[in-house]
Scaffold this active site. Sequence first.
Site, short mmCIF file in Angstrom:
data_model
loop_
_atom_site.label_atom_id
_atom_site.label_comp_id
_atom_site.label_asym_id
_atom_site.label_seq_id
_atom_site.Cartn_x
_atom_site.Cartn_y
_atom_site.Cartn_z
N PRO A 155 32.15 -18.41 6.91
CA PRO A 155 32.79 -17.40 6.05
C PRO A 155 31.91 -16.16 5.94
O PRO A 155 30.68 -16.24 6.02
CB PRO A 155 32.92 -18.11 4.70
CG PRO A 155 31.83 -19.13 4.70
CD PRO A 155 31.71 -19.59 6.13
N ASP A 156 32.57 -15.00 5.76
CA ASP A 156 31.79 -13.81 5.46
C ASP A 156 31.36 -13.87 4.00
O ASP A 156 31.57 -14.87 3.33
CB ASP A 156 32.59 -12.53 5.77
CG ASP A 156 33.83 -12.39 4.89
OD1 ASP A 156 33.98 -13.16 3.92
OD2 ASP A 156 34.67 -11.52 5.20
N PHE A 157 30.75 -12.83 3.51
CA PHE A 157 30.21 -12.88 2.16
C PHE A 157 31.19 -12.43 1.09
O PHE A 157 31.27 -13.02 0.03
CB PHE A 157 28.94 -12.02 2.07
CG PHE A 157 27.75 -12.65 2.74
CD1 PHE A 157 26.92 -13.51 2.06
CD2 PHE A 157 27.49 -12.40 4.07
CE1 PHE A 157 25.84 -14.10 2.67
CE2 PHE A 157 26.40 -12.97 4.70
CZ PHE A 157 25.57 -13.83 4.00
N ARG A 158 31.97 -11.38 1.36
CA ARG A 158 32.65 -10.69 0.27
C ARG A 158 34.16 -10.82 0.23
O ARG A 158 34.78 -10.35 -0.71
CB ARG A 158 32.28 -9.20 0.31
CG ARG A 158 30.81 -8.97 -0.01
CD ARG A 158 30.41 -7.51 0.12
NE ARG A 158 29.04 -7.32 -0.31
CZ ARG A 158 27.98 -7.57 0.46
NH1 ARG A 158 28.16 -8.03 1.68
NH2 ARG A 158 26.76 -7.39 -0.01
N GLN B 5 23.35 -8.17 11.06
CA GLN B 5 23.15 -8.52 9.65
C GLN B 5 23.24 -10.02 9.44
O GLN B 5 22.96 -10.51 8.36
CB GLN B 5 24.22 -7.83 8.80
CG GLN B 5 24.13 -6.32 8.74
CD GLN B 5 25.28 -5.73 7.96
OE1 GLN B 5 26.40 -5.66 8.45
NE2 GLN B 5 25.02 -5.31 6.74
N ASN B 6 23.66 -10.75 10.46
CA ASN B 6 23.96 -12.16 10.30
C ASN B 6 22.70 -13.03 10.35
O ASN B 6 21.76 -12.72 11.09
CB ASN B 6 24.95 -12.62 11.37
CG ASN B 6 26.26 -11.85 11.28
OD1 ASN B 6 26.63 -11.36 10.22
ND2 ASN B 6 26.96 -11.74 12.40
N ILE B 7 22.74 -14.12 9.64
CA ILE B 7 21.61 -15.05 9.59
C ILE B 7 21.90 -16.33 10.34
O ILE B 7 21.10 -17.26 10.33
CB ILE B 7 21.24 -15.39 8.13
CG1 ILE B 7 22.42 -16.09 7.42
CG2 ILE B 7 20.83 -14.13 7.37
CD1 ILE B 7 22.09 -16.57 6.01
N ASP B 8 23.04 -16.38 11.07
CA ASP B 8 23.49 -17.64 11.68
C ASP B 8 22.93 -17.91 13.07
O ASP B 8 23.16 -18.98 13.65
CB ASP B 8 25.03 -17.68 11.75
CG ASP B 8 25.63 -16.43 12.38
OD1 ASP B 8 25.07 -15.96 13.40
OD2 ASP B 8 26.64 -15.93 11.87
N HIS C 249 18.40 -8.96 8.61
CA HIS C 249 18.28 -9.76 7.39
C HIS C 249 17.69 -11.13 7.67
O HIS C 249 17.83 -12.05 6.87
CB HIS C 249 19.66 -9.89 6.73
CG HIS C 249 20.24 -8.56 6.33
ND1 HIS C 249 21.59 -8.36 6.13
CD2 HIS C 249 19.65 -7.37 6.12
CE1 HIS C 249 21.80 -7.10 5.81
NE2 HIS C 249 20.65 -6.48 5.80
N GLY D 8 32.67 -5.77 13.07
CA GLY D 8 32.74 -6.79 12.02
C GLY D 8 31.82 -6.61 10.85
O GLY D 8 31.22 -7.57 10.36
N THR D 9 31.71 -5.41 10.33
CA THR D 9 30.87 -5.16 9.17
C THR D 9 31.52 -4.13 8.25
O THR D 9 32.17 -3.19 8.73
CB THR D 9 29.46 -4.68 9.57
OG1 THR D 9 28.74 -4.27 8.41
CG2 THR D 9 29.53 -3.52 10.56
N ASN E 206 36.97 -3.39 13.76
CA ASN E 206 36.97 -4.05 12.45
C ASN E 206 38.41 -4.21 11.95
O ASN E 206 39.32 -3.52 12.41
CB ASN E 206 36.17 -3.20 11.45
CG ASN E 206 35.50 -4.03 10.38
OD1 ASN E 206 35.10 -5.17 10.62
ND2 ASN E 206 35.38 -3.48 9.19
N ARG E 207 38.59 -5.12 11.01
CA ARG E 207 39.92 -5.31 10.43
C ARG E 207 40.34 -4.10 9.61
O ARG E 207 41.53 -3.79 9.49
CB ARG E 207 39.96 -6.57 9.56
CG ARG E 207 39.92 -7.87 10.35
CD ARG E 207 40.13 -9.06 9.42
NE ARG E 207 40.10 -10.32 10.15
CZ ARG E 207 41.14 -10.86 10.77
NH1 ARG E 207 42.31 -10.21 10.76
NH2 ARG E 207 41.05 -12.00 11.40
N CYS F 241 38.23 -8.96 15.51
CA CYS F 241 37.15 -8.64 16.44
C CYS F 241 37.33 -9.33 17.78
O CYS F 241 37.24 -8.70 18.85
CB CYS F 241 35.80 -9.04 15.83
SG CYS F 241 35.37 -8.18 14.32
#
Length: 375
Positions: free
Chosen positions: A122-125, A195-198, A215, A290-291, A315-316, A345
């Site tokens: 999942p994204d964050f927001r 920005q992703n941590i995955d 990040h 995607g941001t 992006n969406r 995306c």
Amino acid sequence: QFRANHSVLARKFGGTRVSRSTSIPRLTRYTHARVPFISSSTSFDRQFVRRIWKGRAMLVAAANSSGPQVTSAKRQEHTGTDLGRFTSYDLDGLAEKIKNQKKKNKIVVMVGAGISCNAGIPDFRTPGTGLYSNLMSYSLPHPEAIFDLSFFRSNPEPFYRLCQEIWPGQYTPTPTHLFISLLHQKQLLKRCYTQNIDSLETQAGVPSDKLIAAHGNFDSASGIDTGRPVPISEVKAACSKGLDGWKDLNSKYGELVKPNIVFFGEQLPDRFYASVANDFSECDLLIVIGTSLVVQPFASLIGFPPPSCVRVLINRESAGESRMMLRQGFNFTERKRDLFLQGDCDQVVTELISKLDWTKDFNVLRKTKEDAISS
């Protein structure tokens, strides 16, 4: 302290005289004039403004150290000149731009959580489905606390539980991740800023020297007090054991240990600031995917390429447009250097790969990565 910090930075970067008696409203107006993404409103939390100003100052220092081609004056000119344009303002235009790249390693890619959603992360927001909306069971004072260093010191269990759920290896890279890897294979990728941590970019085949995890991610770990490196395999094993695991790890090293993910209140990696000037000054094509472009200083990077660089957002929904908080943001209405491709995306990227005639290479890469994960 707030005035003192601005006084030193102002003399160093702006040449403007700022004394210790300078009023906070004047300092904030000065900051807005020099730093595009800070509002002139004095209602901003002062600690937040100070932290953002420090990050921007490091970016400016890095840019200035690389030579005149990326000075502040040059960046102020990035308003969409005729130096860089698309043949058409659609996916065909982007494909043509990539095909006509005459120099190697001149494309910079910036990505956010949106490129990992189709992998199941999942994204964050996003309301209802985002990570912050799904943390109710963690008994947090507020969702962002799970990435707050002070909260982690007092109650590390929620973060370690989250690590169990999102640890790399449980998810497969998406077509967008593989597209970035293809850009590297085609010798077109200058750098990927994520920005992703995955760590899915790494799994997709993007080498570490081509990737800057702004990040942080799960590729390494360290103690939060000493910064002493800790084998990431030990942290993974500890997280998988739950409460007893991370407590044993804490006892072994005499401090709390976590993957090198940037928490709120922590500085971004040095490599991020060290690489920005050279990467973006040499960028011919910036692809942002995607941001929401709301987290600073990452979002401000879209204003760093030279005027000849064309910029694309996949992006969406639209993001990063020029406004009070992002003065060198996108301008999609003038149809000069900026292009917005709206949609999922992976769907947009898959169609782009087809237009580039890279489908065969893409399928080979995807099969290779799927076989590696299954084994």
